[in-house]
Design a protein around this motif. Structure first.
Motif, short mmCIF file in Angstrom:
data_model
loop_
_atom_site.label_atom_id
_atom_site.label_comp_id
_atom_site.label_asym_id
_atom_site.label_seq_id
_atom_site.Cartn_x
_atom_site.Cartn_y
_atom_site.Cartn_z
N TRP A 53 0.81 -1.22 0.00
CA TRP A 53 0.00 0.00 0.00
C TRP A 53 0.84 1.27 0.00
CZ3 TRP A 53 0.80 3.10 4.22
CH2 TRP A 53 1.27 2.50 5.40
N SER B 126 -0.70 3.66 -5.18
CA SER B 126 -1.75 4.61 -4.80
C SER B 126 -3.14 4.08 -5.19
CB SER B 126 -1.49 5.97 -5.44
OG SER B 126 -1.46 5.81 -6.84
N ASN B 127 -3.16 3.03 -5.99
CA ASN B 127 -4.43 2.43 -6.41
C ASN B 127 -4.82 1.23 -5.54
OD1 ASN B 127 -6.38 3.03 -8.20
ND2 ASN B 127 -5.64 1.64 -9.81
N THR C 64 -3.78 6.57 5.66
CA THR C 64 -3.74 6.07 4.27
C THR C 64 -5.03 5.38 3.81
OG1 THR C 64 -1.35 5.90 4.40
CG2 THR C 64 -2.42 4.68 2.62
N GLN D 296 -6.62 6.82 0.51
CA GLN D 296 -6.65 6.04 -0.74
C GLN D 296 -8.07 5.65 -1.15
OE1 GLN D 296 -3.85 2.76 -0.21
NE2 GLN D 296 -2.11 4.08 -0.73
#
Ligand SMILES: Nc1ncnc2c1ncn2[C@@H]1O[C@H](COP(=O)(O)OP(=O)(O)OP(=O)(O)O)[C@@H](O)[C@H]1O
Ligand SMILES: [Mn+2]
Length: 314
Positions: free
Chosen positions: A147, A151-152, A223, A227
């Motif tokens: 992760w 970024s996807n 995150t 994300q």
């Protein structure tokens, strides 16, 4: 630091080893950071104030090492007790980090402050499932987790059960918010009760490594939210309530923690950090909304333009 497991009717998790002002040592990793009993207490209060109520109740109190641990200890644990050169009662337990004479827990001469959690129901009554956290850190001093480079990553997680439907992914957003507010980087696994199938909430356990760096906001903990750009409506409303006042999260925490027997539980800079971090989470939500708005505008045609509404997070 690990503490002796089950004892009496509560779960001892963390004993006072450091003063309230002790911060995470700069050269320590999240996985070698010391555990702080006050973090367990404070995170329980924080979890409650955020309306999650997914953490077991934790209280602080003074413990007598001789009568409440030594006299009840057996086997391997018993062998780790000793009297220090100045006559204090010490023990170090058994674990993989810091369980040696040099990192012993000592009373003064045998009393010590600790945190105590209510017992979870036994496994026979309510068994639990342990899940690997999708945004788990690498727990390695040189390696990064997937992760951190992708970024996807959220779109991959969203395809996999149990994150592909219901509330589980939203629960992980809540957990990321709790952890970001407390600065807890140590969320490697999480547990759910098996009883209620995949709809069950995620338990919030193991918070001894929170509240370590009051002057630093560790955005990587956020995150999952950054994300996935997801947040539950209730959680957002709660954060907005603390942001807009009249009562800020720091004030609510100060009030709530004042009821604990070992109050004041937290060093004041940790409380100030909470308000600053609420603003940072709301900013992240605003950025998400702006980005999705831009994407909508890129795709919009003159016909559907009037139907678009701009969202605002004040
Ligand atoms: N209040 C509680 N009552 C009963 N069992 C608990 C309680 N809190 C935690 N546990 C169980 O004990 C285990 C260890 O607790 P915890 O994760 O807090 O300790 P830890 O030493 O930080 O463990 P780890 O090394 O896995 O991070 C948990 O996986 C959980 O299943
Ligand atoms: Mn842990």
């Amino acid at each position: 630091m690990k503490t002796p497991g089950y004892h009496g009717y509560c779960w001892i998790k963390g004993l006072l080893v450091f003063p309230r002002e002790q911060q995470t040592l700069p050269n320590h990793f999240y996985f070698t950071d010391f555990e702080r009993h006050v973090a367990e207490i404070a995170t329980f209060h924080l979890d409650k104030l955020l309306g999650f109520r997914r953490a077991m109740p934790v209280t602080g109190r003074i413990l007598n090492i001789t009568s409440e641990i030594y006299q009840l200890a057996e086997g391997d644990l018993l062998k780790t007790f000793f009297i220090s050169p100045v006559g204090n009662q010490c023990f170090h337990g058994r674990c993989s980090y810091y369980c040696d004479t040099g990192h012993a827990i000592c009373g003064n001469p045998d009393t010590l402050e600790g945190s105590f959690a209510a017992f979870l129901p036994t496994k026979e009554l309510a068994s639990r499932k342990v899940w690997r956290h999708p945004w788990r850190r690498s727990y390695h001093k040189r390696k990064k987790a997937q992760w951190e480079n992708d970024s996807n990553y959220c779109s991959l997680v969203k395809e996999i059960a149990p994150y592909d439907k219901d509330r589980r992914l939203l629960d992980l957003m809540d957990m990321a918010i709790l952890d970001f507010l407390s600065g807890n980087m140590d969320r490697h696994h999480y547990e759910t009760f098996k009883l209620f199938g995949n709809d069950t909430f995620t338990l919030h356990l193991d918070h001894g490594r929170g509240f370590g760096r009051p002057y630093h906001d560790e955005l990587s903990i956020l995150t999952p939210l950054l994300q996935c750009c997801m947040i539950s409506r209730n959680t957002l409303a709660t954060l907005l309530k603390y942001h807009n006042g009249p009562q800020r999260l720091s004030t609510a925490m100060r009030q709530s923690l004042a009821k604990d027997p070992v109050a004041p539980v937290l060093w004041e800079p940790h409380l100030t950090a909470l308000d600053r971090r609420v603003s940072l989470i709301l900013q992240a939500v605003r950025d998400c909304l702006n980005r999705s708005q831009e994407r909508v505008e890129e795709n919009e045609t003159p016909q559907n333009k009037n139907h678009l509404q701009k969202h605002h997070v004040s």
